[in-house]
Enzyme design. Structure first.
Site, PDB file in Angstrom:
ATOM      1  N   TYR A   1      -9.270  15.760  -3.800  1.00 57.19           N
ATOM      2  CA  TYR A   1      -8.510  15.217  -5.031  1.00 57.19           C
ATOM      3  C   TYR A   1      -7.576  16.179  -5.890  1.00 57.19           C
ATOM      4  CZ  TYR A   1      -7.212  12.488  -9.348  1.00 57.19           C
ATOM      5  OH  TYR A   1      -6.888  11.925 -10.334  1.00 57.19           O
TER       6      TYR A   1
ATOM      7  N   VAL B   1      -9.465   9.568 -19.008  1.00 53.56           N
ATOM      8  CA  VAL B   1      -9.494   8.263 -19.334  1.00 53.56           C
ATOM      9  C   VAL B   1     -10.382   7.446 -18.562  1.00 53.56           C
ATOM     10  CG1 VAL B   1      -7.831   6.271 -19.336  1.00 53.56           C
ATOM     11  CG2 VAL B   1      -7.002   8.635 -19.192  1.00 53.56           C
TER      12      VAL B   1
ATOM     13  N   THR C   1     -11.702   4.702 -16.738  1.00 57.69           N
ATOM     14  CA  THR C   1     -11.462   3.363 -16.110  1.00 57.69           C
ATOM     15  C   THR C   1     -12.231   2.949 -15.156  1.00 57.69           C
ATOM     16  OG1 THR C   1     -10.138   4.932 -14.367  1.00 57.69           O
ATOM     17  CG2 THR C   1      -8.751   4.196 -16.306  1.00 57.69           C
TER      18      THR C   1
ATOM     19  N   ASP D   1       0.937  -1.134   0.129  1.00 55.78           N
ATOM     20  CA  ASP D   1      -0.167  -0.024   0.095  1.00 55.78           C
ATOM     21  C   ASP D   1       0.966   1.234   0.043  1.00 55.78           C
ATOM     22  OD1 ASP D   1      -1.670   2.040   1.138  1.00 55.78           O
ATOM     23  OD2 ASP D   1      -3.101   0.712   1.517  1.00 55.78           O
TER      24      ASP D   1
ATOM     25  N   LYS E   1      -3.314  16.441  -5.992  1.00 59.21           N
ATOM     26  CA  LYS E   1      -2.479  16.466  -6.937  1.00 59.21           C
ATOM     27  C   LYS E   1      -1.792  17.825  -7.389  1.00 59.21           C
ATOM     28  CE  LYS E   1      -3.761  12.337  -8.685  1.00 59.21           C
ATOM     29  NZ  LYS E   1      -2.822  11.428  -8.721  1.00 59.21           N
TER      30      LYS E   1
ATOM     31  N   ASN F   1       1.770   5.498 -10.047  1.00 60.31           N
ATOM     32  CA  ASN F   1       0.441   5.695 -10.556  1.00 60.31           C
ATOM     33  C   ASN F   1      -0.699   5.413  -9.425  1.00 60.31           C
ATOM     34  OD1 ASN F   1      -1.864   4.656 -12.918  1.00 60.31           O
ATOM     35  ND2 ASN F   1      -1.778   3.230 -11.482  1.00 60.31           N
TER      36      ASN F   1
END
Ligand SMILES: NC(=O)c1ccc[n+]([C@@H]2O[C@H](COP(=O)([O-])OP(=O)(O)OC[C@H]3O[C@@H](n4cnc5c(N)ncnc54)[C@H](OP(=O)(O)O)[C@@H]3O)[C@@H](O)[C@H]2O)c1
Length: 273
Positions: free
Chosen positions: A172, A205, A207, A58, A176, A86
């Site tokens: 989030y 993307v 996902t 983790d 980033k 990633n």
């Protein structure tokens, strides 16, 4: 034999990195996952391809990452050429709040939780990952330029945020934006070494692992509209993981020491979609 470590490779973009990188049998690829039980596709790749190895860690657990680095060192002779950070935390609750929604609803503890969960995985988790693999990266840098690629996001970019008025997902986005500074700090710390640190946005993307909720669809359409304001020529479509990773690998191949510390997209520039 170039060696690659990809964190958070159980699914999505991380899994795709392992898939594309290991298609070249000259590469040795280590997929790091936090939960082996949830990594069946990656485990299948490991069974099918001799150059894929699955490790457990983790990214919020520095000791687990150190143990993974020891396992990598045993197979590579103590070196690592590429680290792809990633793994990232994705909020499931409150993901469509704006920054003032928490206070408006009296959810101050939830604000702290979301900020800390995002920061722990997306920002500190990258510091842990780089530190754990640093001895291997340094050892490899004696012979080749090593590359440390950290997956950031266009929605962590200040200009895009202001231009397209993207006001959702504050925790989030902040984690980033902070990650971009983490990358700049490592780039300056190791500016004289044979190392390249880059924050790389993969584009938008798809996902998703399940069907979107009606709220997801509504918010995605609003998000798409905001992005369109910044990129009128964009077709509004999310990339597949395959297409995004192909473009990202092209950028990773091209970046060199003069690019260290940069925050760029899958196009190799500041075009985020
Ligand atoms: N998809 C996009 O449009 C997009 C856009 C911009 C940036 N990005 C960035 O690109 C990267 C990959 O995105 P994605 O869409 O493929 O994400 P995803 O589908 O949500 O997958 C995230 C991966 O990270 C793992 N992970 C989460 N927390 C972790 C932890 N604490 N330790 C180790 N692994 C952990 C997950 O493992 P589990 O399977 O165990 O949950 C999963 O393998 C992320 O950094 C993301 O922020 C994505």
């Amino acid at each position: 034999m170039p060696s690659y470590v990809v964190t958070g490779s159980s699914r999505g973009i991380g899994l795709q990195f392992v898939r594309q990188l290991s298609a070249n049998t000259d590469n040795i690829v280590f997929g790091v996952v936090r939960n082996l039980g949830g990594a069946s596709e990656l485990k299948k790749l490991e069974t099918d391809r001799a150059n894929v190895h699955v490790l457990q860690a983790d990214v919020t657990d520095y000791q687990a990452l150190k143990a993974a680095a020891d396992q990598v060192a045993q197979l590579t002779g103590g070196t690592l050429e590429y680290l792809i950070n990633n793994a990232a935390y994705q909020q499931t609750e409150r993901k469509y709040y704006t920054i003032d929604t928490y206070a408006e609803k009296g959810e101050i503890e939830e604000l702290k939780k979301d900020m800390l969960d995002n920061f722990n995985a997306n920002t500190i988790g990258v510091i842990h990952s780089i530190d754990a693999f640093l001895p291997l990266l340094k050892a490899a840098s004696a012979k080749a330029t090593v590359k440390i690629i950290s997956l950031s996001s266009g929605i962590g970019d200040l200009d895009l945020t202001l231009e397209s008025r993207l006001d959702l997902g504050p925790a989030y986005c902040i984690s980033k934006a902070a990650l971009n500074m983490v990358v700049a700090k490592y780039a300056t710390r190791f500016a004289d070494d044979n190392m390249v640190f880059v924050a790389l946005s993969p584009g938008l993307v798809n996902t998703a692992t399940g069907p979107p909720t009606p709220e997801d669809i509504e918010q995605y359409q609003a998000f798409g509209k905001s992005l369109k304001a910044a990129y009128p020529d964009w077709d509004g479509q999310a990339l597949t993981p395959e297409a995004s990773v192909r473009l990202q690998l092209g950028v990773i191949e091209k970046v060199e020491r003069k690019d260290t510390g940069a925050f760029i997209s899958h196009w190799g520039n500041k075009q985020w979609v």
